[in-house]
Design a protein around this motif. Structure first.
Motif, PDB file in Angstrom:
ATOM      1  N   LYS A   1      40.678  39.963  46.790  1.00  0.00           N
ATOM      2  CA  LYS A   1      39.824  38.910  47.235  1.00  0.00           C
ATOM      3  C   LYS A   1      39.009  38.326  46.007  1.00  0.00           C
ATOM      4  CE  LYS A   1      35.464  39.214  49.812  1.00  0.00           C
ATOM      5  NZ  LYS A   1      34.411  40.265  50.465  1.00  0.00           N
ATOM      6  N   GLU A   2      38.650  39.072  45.168  1.00  0.00           N
ATOM      7  CA  GLU A   2      37.883  38.516  43.973  1.00  0.00           C
ATOM      8  C   GLU A   2      38.883  37.685  43.225  1.00  0.00           C
ATOM      9  OE1 GLU A   2      35.095  38.890  42.767  1.00  0.00           O
ATOM     10  OE2 GLU A   2      34.234  40.074  44.440  1.00  0.00           O
ATOM     11  N   LEU A   3      40.115  37.955  43.080  1.00  0.00           N
ATOM     12  CA  LEU A   3      41.201  37.207  42.374  1.00  0.00           C
ATOM     13  C   LEU A   3      41.413  35.777  43.019  1.00  0.00           C
ATOM     14  CD1 LEU A   3      43.780  36.908  40.339  1.00  0.00           C
ATOM     15  CD2 LEU A   3      44.896  37.718  42.366  1.00  0.00           C
ATOM     16  N   LYS A   4      41.314  35.762  44.435  1.00  0.00           N
ATOM     17  CA  LYS A   4      41.605  34.677  45.177  1.00  0.00           C
ATOM     18  C   LYS A   4      40.215  33.679  45.107  1.00  0.00           C
ATOM     19  CE  LYS A   4      44.951  35.374  48.272  1.00  0.00           C
ATOM     20  NZ  LYS A   4      45.177  35.857  49.903  1.00  0.00           N
TER      21      LYS A   4
ATOM     22  N   ALA B   1      39.682  32.671  37.073  1.00  0.00           N
ATOM     23  CA  ALA B   1      39.903  33.964  37.670  1.00  0.00           C
ATOM     24  C   ALA B   1      40.227  35.209  36.532  1.00  0.00           C
ATOM     25  CB  ALA B   1      41.185  33.797  38.575  1.00  0.00           C
ATOM     26  N   ILE B   2      40.623  34.881  35.507  1.00  0.00           N
ATOM     27  CA  ILE B   2      40.967  35.814  34.430  1.00  0.00           C
ATOM     28  C   ILE B   2      39.552  36.221  34.024  1.00  0.00           C
ATOM     29  CG2 ILE B   2      41.538  36.190  31.940  1.00  0.00           C
ATOM     30  CD1 ILE B   2      43.816  33.936  32.510  1.00  0.00           C
TER      31      ILE B   2
ATOM     32  N   GLU C   1      49.243  26.741  28.926  1.00  0.00           N
ATOM     33  CA  GLU C   1      48.821  27.163  27.598  1.00  0.00           C
ATOM     34  C   GLU C   1      47.161  27.720  27.751  1.00  0.00           C
ATOM     35  OE1 GLU C   1      48.258  24.274  24.092  1.00  0.00           O
ATOM     36  OE2 GLU C   1      50.318  24.177  24.963  1.00  0.00           O
ATOM     37  N   GLU C   2      46.394  27.126  28.622  1.00  0.00           N
ATOM     38  CA  GLU C   2      44.897  27.447  28.681  1.00  0.00           C
ATOM     39  C   GLU C   2      44.944  28.891  29.108  1.00  0.00           C
ATOM     40  OE1 GLU C   2      42.947  24.811  31.161  1.00  0.00           O
ATOM     41  OE2 GLU C   2      44.106  25.275  32.876  1.00  0.00           O
ATOM     42  N   VAL C   3      45.875  29.299  29.974  1.00  0.00           N
ATOM     43  CA  VAL C   3      45.814  30.763  30.727  1.00  0.00           C
ATOM     44  C   VAL C   3      46.373  31.694  29.561  1.00  0.00           C
ATOM     45  CG1 VAL C   3      46.974  32.183  32.254  1.00  0.00           C
ATOM     46  CG2 VAL C   3      46.102  30.045  32.947  1.00  0.00           C
ATOM     47  N   VAL C   4      47.228  31.497  28.569  1.00  0.00           N
ATOM     48  CA  VAL C   4      47.822  32.130  27.597  1.00  0.00           C
ATOM     49  C   VAL C   4      46.455  32.448  26.572  1.00  0.00           C
ATOM     50  CG1 VAL C   4      49.377  32.342  25.673  1.00  0.00           C
ATOM     51  CG2 VAL C   4      50.288  31.472  27.714  1.00  0.00           C
ATOM     52  N   LYS C   5      45.825  31.329  26.531  1.00  0.00           N
ATOM     53  CA  LYS C   5      44.637  31.302  25.478  1.00  0.00           C
ATOM     54  C   LYS C   5      43.616  32.454  25.961  1.00  0.00           C
ATOM     55  CE  LYS C   5      41.938  27.929  23.487  1.00  0.00           C
ATOM     56  NZ  LYS C   5      41.561  26.700  23.356  1.00  0.00           N
ATOM     57  N   GLU C   6      43.412  32.192  27.205  1.00  0.00           N
ATOM     58  CA  GLU C   6      42.358  32.878  27.734  1.00  0.00           C
ATOM     59  C   GLU C   6      42.734  34.488  27.706  1.00  0.00           C
ATOM     60  OE1 GLU C   6      39.406  31.601  28.645  1.00  0.00           O
ATOM     61  OE2 GLU C   6      38.560  33.602  29.241  1.00  0.00           O
ATOM     62  N   ILE C   7      44.037  34.764  28.112  1.00  0.00           N
ATOM     63  CA  ILE C   7      44.643  36.090  28.253  1.00  0.00           C
ATOM     64  C   ILE C   7      44.510  36.734  26.998  1.00  0.00           C
ATOM     65  CG2 ILE C   7      46.571  37.625  28.759  1.00  0.00           C
ATOM     66  CD1 ILE C   7      46.920  35.642  31.132  1.00  0.00           C
ATOM     67  N   SER C   8      45.042  35.982  26.049  1.00  0.00           N
ATOM     68  CA  SER C   8      45.198  36.736  24.678  1.00  0.00           C
ATOM     69  C   SER C   8      43.802  36.924  23.879  1.00  0.00           C
ATOM     70  CB  SER C   8      46.242  35.991  23.626  1.00  0.00           C
ATOM     71  OG  SER C   8      45.712  34.357  23.685  1.00  0.00           O
TER      72      SER C   8
ATOM     73  N   HIS D   1      38.788  40.376  34.594  1.00  0.00           N
ATOM     74  CA  HIS D   1      38.389  41.064  33.241  1.00  0.00           C
ATOM     75  C   HIS D   1      37.234  41.859  33.453  1.00  0.00           C
ATOM     76  CE1 HIS D   1      37.738  41.735  29.082  1.00  0.00           C
ATOM     77  NE2 HIS D   1      36.679  41.431  29.186  1.00  0.00           N
ATOM     78  N   MET D   2      36.193  41.104  34.131  1.00  0.00           N
ATOM     79  CA  MET D   2      34.878  42.034  34.612  1.00  0.00           C
ATOM     80  C   MET D   2      35.064  42.679  35.762  1.00  0.00           C
ATOM     81  SD  MET D   2      31.856  38.944  33.707  1.00  0.00           S
ATOM     82  CE  MET D   2      31.435  39.590  35.430  1.00  0.00           C
ATOM     83  N   LYS D   3      35.458  42.219  36.684  1.00  0.00           N
ATOM     84  CA  LYS D   3      35.621  42.873  37.936  1.00  0.00           C
ATOM     85  C   LYS D   3      36.812  44.018  38.563  1.00  0.00           C
ATOM     86  CE  LYS D   3      32.165  40.784  40.141  1.00  0.00           C
ATOM     87  NZ  LYS D   3      31.480  40.692  41.604  1.00  0.00           N
ATOM     88  N   ALA D   4      37.772  43.878  37.962  1.00  0.00           N
ATOM     89  CA  ALA D   4      38.880  44.819  38.188  1.00  0.00           C
ATOM     90  C   ALA D   4      38.360  46.347  37.758  1.00  0.00           C
ATOM     91  CB  ALA D   4      40.186  44.404  37.430  1.00  0.00           C
ATOM     92  N   PRO D   5      38.004  46.469  36.389  1.00  0.00           N
ATOM     93  CA  PRO D   5      37.729  47.811  36.081  1.00  0.00           C
ATOM     94  C   PRO D   5      36.363  48.155  36.892  1.00  0.00           C
ATOM     95  CG  PRO D   5      37.943  46.651  34.131  1.00  0.00           C
ATOM     96  CD  PRO D   5      37.899  45.681  35.295  1.00  0.00           C
TER      97      PRO D   5
END
Ligand code: HEC
Length: 176
Positions: free
Chosen positions: A37-40, A50-51, A137-144, A55-59
């Motif tokens: 639900k949070e992801l969507k 969503a990242i 590219e923007e997702v890779v940047k945010e993840i790394s 990052h905040m909500k999953a833990p």
């Protein structure tokens, strides 16, 4: 009167420190639903948003769904969050899941007084934006930026992305 007794005994059985398989599976289902639900919600804005949400909500959602009876979480052999490395007791069972190709079942593991449960999490098209083979590219940047040691990419639809795990004290401990 009988009804009251039933209700009272039900309440008592739920308020102990024990859980059974059904409770655990229910808890995992609820956990998975809340994560999705949070992801969507995040993905409605953008993948990078969503990242941030994950990052905040999953833990936080993981902790919220654990209690004195059942501890739960997610692990992966190729984990993103460094806390999601499989524990020693999980390894051979994870191996079995990959070897047998079983992606829909679950496995109960005897851990002495407690029991463990492992249930595969399968990659769906929805997951590929952040775990797939072609990531923007923007997702890779945010993840790394948030996960410098990320290993959780390169997945295809239908592959096992990771596992839900639970540790719980069974309602009827095994007699020696
Ligand atoms: C918007 C990007 C994004 C999408 C889409 C996404 N995830 Fe993730 N995923 C993440 C992030 C970020 C984490 C790390 C969360 C944390 O810090 O606990 C993660 C962690 C996980 C984990 C925990 C193990 C690990 O690697 O740390 C599993 C399992 C997982 N995702 C499965 C999925 C599945 C299945 C889907 C599709 C239903 C999915 N993810 C979709 C970003 C995403």
């Amino acid at each position: 009167m009988y009804k009251t007794l039933v209700i009272v005994s039900l309440l008592l059985s739920f308020s102990g420190h024990c859980a059974d398989e059904k409770d655990v599976l229910k808890t995992i289902k609820k956990f998975g639903k809340e994560l999705k639900k949070e992801l969507k919600k995040g993905l409605k804005k953008s993948a990078t948003e969503a990242i941030k949400v994950c990052h905040m909500k999953a833990p936080e959602i993981t902790l919220k769904n654990s209690n004195e009876k059942i501890q739960i979480g997610r692990v992966s052999l190729k984990n993103r969050n460094p806390n999601n490395v499989p524990k020693e007791w999980m390894l051979s069972y994870i191996d079995d899941f990959y070897r047998s190709g079983n992606k829909t079942g679950y496995k109960i593991v005897d851990l002495g007084e407690k029991k463990g449960l492992l249930k595969p999490i399968v990659t769906m098209p929805l997951c590929l934006k952040c775990h797939g083979t072609e990531i923007s590219e923007e997702v890779v940047k945010e993840i790394s930026a948030k996960y410098p040691n990320d290993k959780a990419t390169g997945y295809k639809t239908g592959e096992i992305r990771g596992f839900f795990w639970a540790i719980y004290t069974p309602t009827k401990p095994k007699k020696e």
